[in-house]
Design an enzyme around this catalytic site. Structure first.
Site: not given
Ligand code: NAD
Ligand code: 6OD
Length: 484
Positions: A253, A388, A287, A177
């Site tokens: 992750e 973040e 990231c 996906k």
């Protein structure tokens, strides 16, 4: 206009879900339609993946699978320019990044995991038995089955193949996906799979969003044997909850709020070069990127000015133009999120050294632009320093001692990556051991050897992928004990 169809059992099929437009982030124009999978297509994809485990794929030797994986890598390289254009149109990222990182890594992931599986071994133990005889134990390494692969938009082909390649190397089948923002390269990979003879059902793609759509249908599907996910921590939590039904393994992750630590003995030019990339590359949408910087007081002013100059040096524009060095944010929604932190920094009294807004983009006014931004002066508990942002921005704080730098770097719920910049070897080793992250770079950033363990500590993830660690997730070891 391109229509992105689902890829199920080797066929491109329309979805029964609610479709949506695919936009070019550079201009905001709709350039494609995504045919979203409904529950029926997700069921069909999982069913095809299950059936393929029992078909020719399930009967292949590891050498035959490896040969196919190498052909997939060759197939990506043979259509390099198409993959490149597809990735650039989905993300608006500069050609210089996509052609050096995203697409080459898409191919490399297949070759690396083809190598890994050929040398993977298992354990054997001989033992004495109470009757004076003996027994031999050996472990079989078997595929887990159908793996659900859920991916983000920032490095679409790289991050998807980082999971698909080891999953297939280990003999699993996959239902991918991709992010709703970046459907193109996952779909194109379906054509490559067919062209090189990967059996139908081994690689499937379902499009759509997450909650109440393809992402949720896939991760809650009872016939999926394991889920591997890259994305935000909050989504990872939802996926972990979904996977708890049926006690299915997950590899997660997740997000980060990564610190860079710069000591006053660092090579300043090399550090600015490396940290500049860590803060701003890919519009900060990496990231592993650095949104918190801790710089020793003796070099603080010089460092901050040097970093601000780096921030001002980017060239925005047409991503297909080789001179462009920075693209837009992925979407209007993400641009708004990043700019909301720029506002929070302003409201919180930050000192702004570069950027802080939207560049003037004549000819590309509809694009989702944000300026590379450097701040100082915020408190460590400011949302800008704690949360973040996933944008091209960083906050710089001075420190005096090694202990203080380590404490500041570790003061976060996240634990993905750190970069340490110093010419003192002892300090590099001590600091690398003390920072609570899965990945530490010393005097470099995002330098990747794909055999190494990759993953996050704390809220940045569960598990490690890379090299043999990927094989641990994508296979199940089953012990056989033979009485001799
Ligand atoms: P996201 O979590 O919003 O979405 C990732 C994927 O999950 C998308 O395909 C989305 O459709 C799907 N999804 C969303 N909700 C879902 C649900 N409830 N169930 C199932 N699927 C669902 O992340 P994003 O915005 O695409 O990516 C940015 C994030 O990814 C950042 O937090 C970044 O740090 C993280 N990231 C981490 C790594 C890493 O290796 N640790 C790498 C890249 C990106
Ligand atoms: O290099 C890799 O294998 C990897 N997973 C990189 C992740 C980058 C995050 O944006």
């Amino acid at each position: 206009m391109t229509t992105y169809l689902n890829f199920i059992d080797g066929q491109f099929v329309k979805g029964s879900g609610e479709g949506f437009a695919n936009r070019f982030p550079t201009t905001g124009e709709a350039i494609g339609d995504v045919s979203a999978a409904g529950r029926a297509e997700v069921d069909a994809a999982v069913g095809a993946a299950r059936a393929a485990l029992k078909g020719p794929w399930g009967r292949m030797s590891v050498q035959e699978r490896v040969a196919l994986l190498r052909k997939v890598a060759d197939g990506i390289n043979a259509r390099f320019d198409e993959f490149l254009a597809a990735e650039i149109r989905d993300t608006g990222k500069p050609r210089s990044i996509a052609s050096h990182i995203d697409i080459p890594r898409g191919a490399a992931n297949f070759n690396v995991f083809a190598d890994q599986i050929l040398t993977a071994s298992t354990e054997t133990f001989e033992m004495a038995t109470p009757d004076g005889g003996g027994a031999l134990n050996y472990a079989l390494r078997l595929p887990r089955g159908v793996i659900g692969v859920v991916c983000p938009w920032n490095l679409p082909l790289l991050l998807m193949t980082w999971k698909v390649a080891p999953a297939l190397a280990c003999g699993n089948t996959v239902v991918v996906k991709p992010s709703e923002e970046t459907p193109a390269t996952a779909t194109l990979l379906g054509e490559v799979m067919n062209a090189v003879g990967v059996p139908p059902g081994v690689y499937n793609v379902v499009h759509g969003t997450g909650p109440g759509a393809a992402g949720e249908f896939l991760t809650t599907h009872p016939d999926v044997d394991g889920i591997t996910f890259t994305g935000e921590t909050r989504t990872g939590e939802a996926i972990m909850r979904a996977a708890s039904t049926g006690v299915r393994p997950v590899s997660l992750e997740l997000g980060g709020k990564n610190a860079g630590i710069v000591f006053d003995d660092a090579d300043l030019d090399a550090t600015l070069e490396g940290i500049g990339r860590a803060c701003f590359a890919n519009t900060g949408q990496v990231c592993l990127g650095t949104e918190r910087l801790y710089v020793q007081r003796g070099i603080f002013d010089r460092f901050v000015e040097g970093l601000a100059q780096k921030a001002r040096g980017y060239r925005f524009g047409d991503p297909f133009d080789g001179a462009t060095t920075m693209g837009p944010a992925i979407s209007a929604e993400h641009q708004a999120k990043v700019l909301s932190y720029y506002e929070k920094a302003r409201a919180g009294g930050a000192t702004l050294l570069a950027g802080g807004g939207v560049p003037d983009m004549q000819g590309y006014e509809g694009g989702y632009w944000v300026e590379p931004t450097v701040w100082t002066g915020l408190r460590e508990d400011s949302p800008v320093v704690r949360e973040e942002i996933f944008g091209p921005c960083t906050h710089v704080t001075p420190f005096d001692t090694e202990e203080e730098a380590i404490a500041l770097a570790n003061d976060t719920p996240y634990g993905l990556a750190t970069s340490i910049w110093t010419t003192n070897l002892g300090r590099a080793h001590r600091t690398a051991k003390a920072v609570e992250v899965g990945i530490t770079w010393v005097n470099c950033w995002f330098l990747r050897d794909l055999r190494t363990p990759f993953g996050g500590s704390k809220a940045s993830g569960i598990g490690r992928e890379g090299g043999l660690h990927s094989l641990e997730f994508y296979t199940e070891l089953r012990n056989v004990c033979i009485k001799l």
